[in-house]
Design a protein around this motif. Sequence first.
Motif, PDB file in Angstrom:
ATOM      1  N   SER A 305     -48.840  69.979  23.539  1.00 46.14           N
ATOM      2  CA  SER A 305     -48.223  71.206  24.051  1.00 46.14           C
ATOM      3  C   SER A 305     -49.120  71.871  25.088  1.00 46.14           C
ATOM      4  CB  SER A 305     -47.938  72.166  22.894  1.00 46.14           C
ATOM      5  OG  SER A 305     -49.137  72.432  22.166  1.00 46.14           O
ATOM      6  N   LEU A 306     -50.404  72.078  24.749  1.00 51.28           N
ATOM      7  CA  LEU A 306     -51.341  72.675  25.691  1.00 51.28           C
ATOM      8  C   LEU A 306     -51.617  71.734  26.851  1.00 51.28           C
ATOM      9  CD1 LEU A 306     -53.224  74.988  26.419  1.00 51.28           C
ATOM     10  CD2 LEU A 306     -54.973  73.945  24.969  1.00 51.28           C
ATOM     11  N   LEU A 307     -51.642  70.435  26.588  1.00 54.12           N
ATOM     12  CA  LEU A 307     -51.910  69.458  27.635  1.00 54.12           C
ATOM     13  C   LEU A 307     -50.824  69.499  28.707  1.00 54.12           C
ATOM     14  CD1 LEU A 307     -53.548  67.049  28.728  1.00 54.12           C
ATOM     15  CD2 LEU A 307     -52.174  65.563  27.265  1.00 54.12           C
ATOM     16  N   VAL A 308     -49.571  69.536  28.290  1.00 54.97           N
ATOM     17  CA  VAL A 308     -48.466  69.529  29.251  1.00 54.97           C
ATOM     18  C   VAL A 308     -48.435  70.828  30.050  1.00 54.97           C
ATOM     19  CG1 VAL A 308     -45.961  69.482  29.487  1.00 54.97           C
ATOM     20  CG2 VAL A 308     -47.086  67.919  27.902  1.00 54.97           C
ATOM     21  N   VAL A 309     -48.504  71.970  29.354  1.00 53.34           N
ATOM     22  CA  VAL A 309     -48.466  73.257  30.052  1.00 53.34           C
ATOM     23  C   VAL A 309     -49.696  73.426  30.945  1.00 53.34           C
ATOM     24  CG1 VAL A 309     -48.390  75.759  29.743  1.00 53.34           C
ATOM     25  CG2 VAL A 309     -47.108  74.283  28.197  1.00 53.34           C
ATOM     26  N   GLY A 310     -50.863  73.021  30.437  1.00 53.92           N
ATOM     27  CA  GLY A 310     -52.079  73.117  31.240  1.00 53.92           C
ATOM     28  C   GLY A 310     -52.040  72.230  32.465  1.00 53.92           C
ATOM     29  N   SER A 311     -51.424  71.053  32.338  1.00 55.83           N
ATOM     30  CA  SER A 311     -51.303  70.151  33.486  1.00 55.83           C
ATOM     31  C   SER A 311     -50.411  70.753  34.558  1.00 55.83           C
ATOM     32  CB  SER A 311     -50.750  68.800  33.023  1.00 55.83           C
ATOM     33  OG  SER A 311     -51.621  68.186  32.098  1.00 55.83           O
ATOM     34  N   VAL A 312     -49.347  71.425  34.134  1.00 53.44           N
ATOM     35  CA  VAL A 312     -48.466  72.089  35.095  1.00 53.44           C
ATOM     36  C   VAL A 312     -49.212  73.192  35.836  1.00 53.44           C
ATOM     37  CG1 VAL A 312     -46.386  73.493  35.357  1.00 53.44           C
ATOM     38  CG2 VAL A 312     -46.381  71.524  33.807  1.00 53.44           C
ATOM     39  N   PHE A 313     -49.994  73.992  35.110  1.00 48.57           N
ATOM     40  CA  PHE A 313     -50.758  75.063  35.737  1.00 48.57           C
ATOM     41  C   PHE A 313     -51.831  74.511  36.679  1.00 48.57           C
ATOM     42  CE2 PHE A 313     -48.714  78.101  33.140  1.00 48.57           C
ATOM     43  CZ  PHE A 313     -49.046  79.361  33.619  1.00 48.57           C
ATOM     44  N   SER A 314     -52.306  73.303  36.427  1.00 49.52           N
ATOM     45  CA  SER A 314     -53.346  72.735  37.275  1.00 49.52           C
ATOM     46  C   SER A 314     -52.844  72.401  38.679  1.00 49.52           C
ATOM     47  CB  SER A 314     -53.921  71.470  36.617  1.00 49.52           C
ATOM     48  OG  SER A 314     -52.951  70.428  36.596  1.00 49.52           O
ATOM     49  N   ILE A 315     -51.535  72.358  38.852  1.00 45.97           N
ATOM     50  CA  ILE A 315     -50.960  72.056  40.162  1.00 45.97           C
ATOM     51  C   ILE A 315     -51.021  73.274  41.075  1.00 45.97           C
ATOM     52  CG2 ILE A 315     -48.874  71.248  41.347  1.00 45.97           C
ATOM     53  CD1 ILE A 315     -48.025  69.933  38.740  1.00 45.97           C
ATOM     54  N   ILE A 316     -51.083  74.459  40.495  1.00 48.15           N
ATOM     55  CA  ILE A 316     -50.940  75.699  41.268  1.00 48.15           C
ATOM     56  C   ILE A 316     -51.985  75.842  42.376  1.00 48.15           C
ATOM     57  CG2 ILE A 316     -51.033  78.224  41.097  1.00 48.15           C
ATOM     58  CD1 ILE A 316     -49.676  77.999  38.394  1.00 48.15           C
ATOM     59  N   PRO A 317     -53.301  75.630  42.125  1.00 54.96           N
ATOM     60  CA  PRO A 317     -54.281  75.819  43.212  1.00 54.96           C
ATOM     61  C   PRO A 317     -54.038  74.904  44.417  1.00 54.96           C
ATOM     62  CG  PRO A 317     -55.395  75.777  41.096  1.00 54.96           C
ATOM     63  CD  PRO A 317     -53.979  75.357  40.839  1.00 54.96           C
ATOM     64  N   ILE A 318     -53.705  73.642  44.182  1.00 55.53           N
ATOM     65  CA  ILE A 318     -53.441  72.724  45.292  1.00 55.53           C
ATOM     66  C   ILE A 318     -52.184  73.145  46.037  1.00 55.53           C
ATOM     67  CG2 ILE A 318     -52.962  70.331  45.901  1.00 55.53           C
ATOM     68  CD1 ILE A 318     -55.816  70.885  44.989  1.00 55.53           C
ATOM     69  N   PHE A 319     -51.191  73.616  45.304  1.00 58.75           N
ATOM     70  CA  PHE A 319     -49.962  74.089  45.935  1.00 58.75           C
ATOM     71  C   PHE A 319     -50.249  75.288  46.832  1.00 58.75           C
ATOM     72  CE2 PHE A 319     -46.124  76.780  45.844  1.00 58.75           C
ATOM     73  CZ  PHE A 319     -45.210  75.892  46.399  1.00 58.75           C
ATOM     74  N   ILE A 320     -51.059  76.229  46.342  1.00 57.59           N
ATOM     75  CA  ILE A 320     -51.424  77.396  47.143  1.00 57.59           C
ATOM     76  C   ILE A 320     -52.231  76.973  48.368  1.00 57.59           C
ATOM     77  CG2 ILE A 320     -52.792  79.524  47.144  1.00 57.59           C
ATOM     78  CD1 ILE A 320     -52.075  79.884  44.212  1.00 57.59           C
ATOM     79  N   LEU A 321     -53.143  76.025  48.187  1.00 57.73           N
ATOM     80  CA  LEU A 321     -53.955  75.528  49.298  1.00 57.73           C
ATOM     81  C   LEU A 321     -53.078  74.949  50.400  1.00 57.73           C
ATOM     82  CD1 LEU A 321     -56.876  74.991  50.295  1.00 57.73           C
ATOM     83  CD2 LEU A 321     -56.712  72.749  49.199  1.00 57.73           C
ATOM     84  N   PHE A 322     -52.072  74.177  50.009  1.00 68.76           N
ATOM     85  CA  PHE A 322     -51.186  73.581  51.007  1.00 68.76           C
ATOM     86  C   PHE A 322     -50.343  74.648  51.701  1.00 68.76           C
ATOM     87  CE2 PHE A 322     -47.154  71.631  52.296  1.00 68.76           C
ATOM     88  CZ  PHE A 322     -47.632  70.631  53.125  1.00 68.76           C
ATOM     89  N   ILE A 323     -49.865  75.637  50.938  1.00 75.66           N
ATOM     90  CA  ILE A 323     -49.075  76.707  51.534  1.00 75.66           C
ATOM     91  C   ILE A 323     -49.891  77.465  52.585  1.00 75.66           C
ATOM     92  CG2 ILE A 323     -47.938  78.915  51.081  1.00 75.66           C
ATOM     93  CD1 ILE A 323     -46.299  76.500  50.237  1.00 75.66           C
TER      94      ILE A 323
END
Length: 340
Positions: A305-323
């Motif tokens: 449960s924490l692994l899946v949700v944490g993995s999703v949150f880990s995408i956010i910094p790279i997404f912001i960087l690209f934006i």
Amino acid sequence: MKGEWTGYAVLLIVACWRWTGVNILYFLAGLQSIDTELYEAASIDEANKWQQFVKISVPLLKPTTVYVLTISIYAGLSMFLESFMLWKGNNSPQNIGLTIVGYLYRQGIEKRAMGYACAAGLVLLFTGDHDYWIWFGNSLLLTVITVVLTLLVSSFVAYGFAAYDFKGKNFFFVIVLIILSIPFEVIMLPLYSQISKWGMMDSYVSIILPFLAHASTIFFFRQYLLGLPKSLIEAGRIDGCTEYGIFFKLIAPIMKPAFSAMAILNGMNAWNNYMWPLLVIRSSEKYTLTIGLNTLINPYGDNYSLLVVGSVFSIIPIFILFICFQRYFIEGMTAGAVKG
């Protein structure tokens, strides 16, 4: 096992049986680190085995005991497999042994209430007893420092190749191309040995240092700078600018698209870096996010449960960087590919 207390007793026995072997190994490792001279001195003082255990072993095993207790409590909170197997797929009477992970499974998989299950997973992420946000902060700090220093050092090297003529210039550039063709896994073990000799193990310096002068980034910047007119540099020298002044005031602003493109690519590499930090980092409080998420799968329980949700949150910094840098990304990649 319909009785409530019987069910809890069986669940406790199964969980303890599963984890006892691993805990024994932890305590065995702790006991081996205790100096045997302490026991010999106690024997001379006529202390029996029980007194030696109470007065010597127990106090010196305190760090190991705290560690085992901590991960055992955390494993108990994330328990799922035991109750799932004992009650044929998490269907225990009166919700006996139903942990938060089992509740997430029931809502998300059995009842297909994925939104509700994800919300519960978010609650676990923000309120659970874990180090996720420490890992997140470590990765964010390392990524920012690595990207800034890599862009700075690599742009200096590339500027030297593109703007100056010196003896051995082509030879050194060929070395850069050779390094570019060598996989990191080939030099990983010699690099590990060198970092160990320098005494940099278990430090962030050991993670950042090997990637400061990145061969692919140097090559990209060099190709980009070859398209710039040399008259721009000569004009800066005529106006009395120093070589550093020319770079920071004239060249760096023009390289903004190239910097943006390489910031995204190097940021992704630093954020997703797993193998090298795994080799050089020993302290759990210094773990990066990639290593920390991997520790969620352990002998004490699979905290998906924490692994899946944490993995999703880990995408956010790279997404912001690209934006932030997408405006220049395509322009920088295209210019660096065709110039020269």
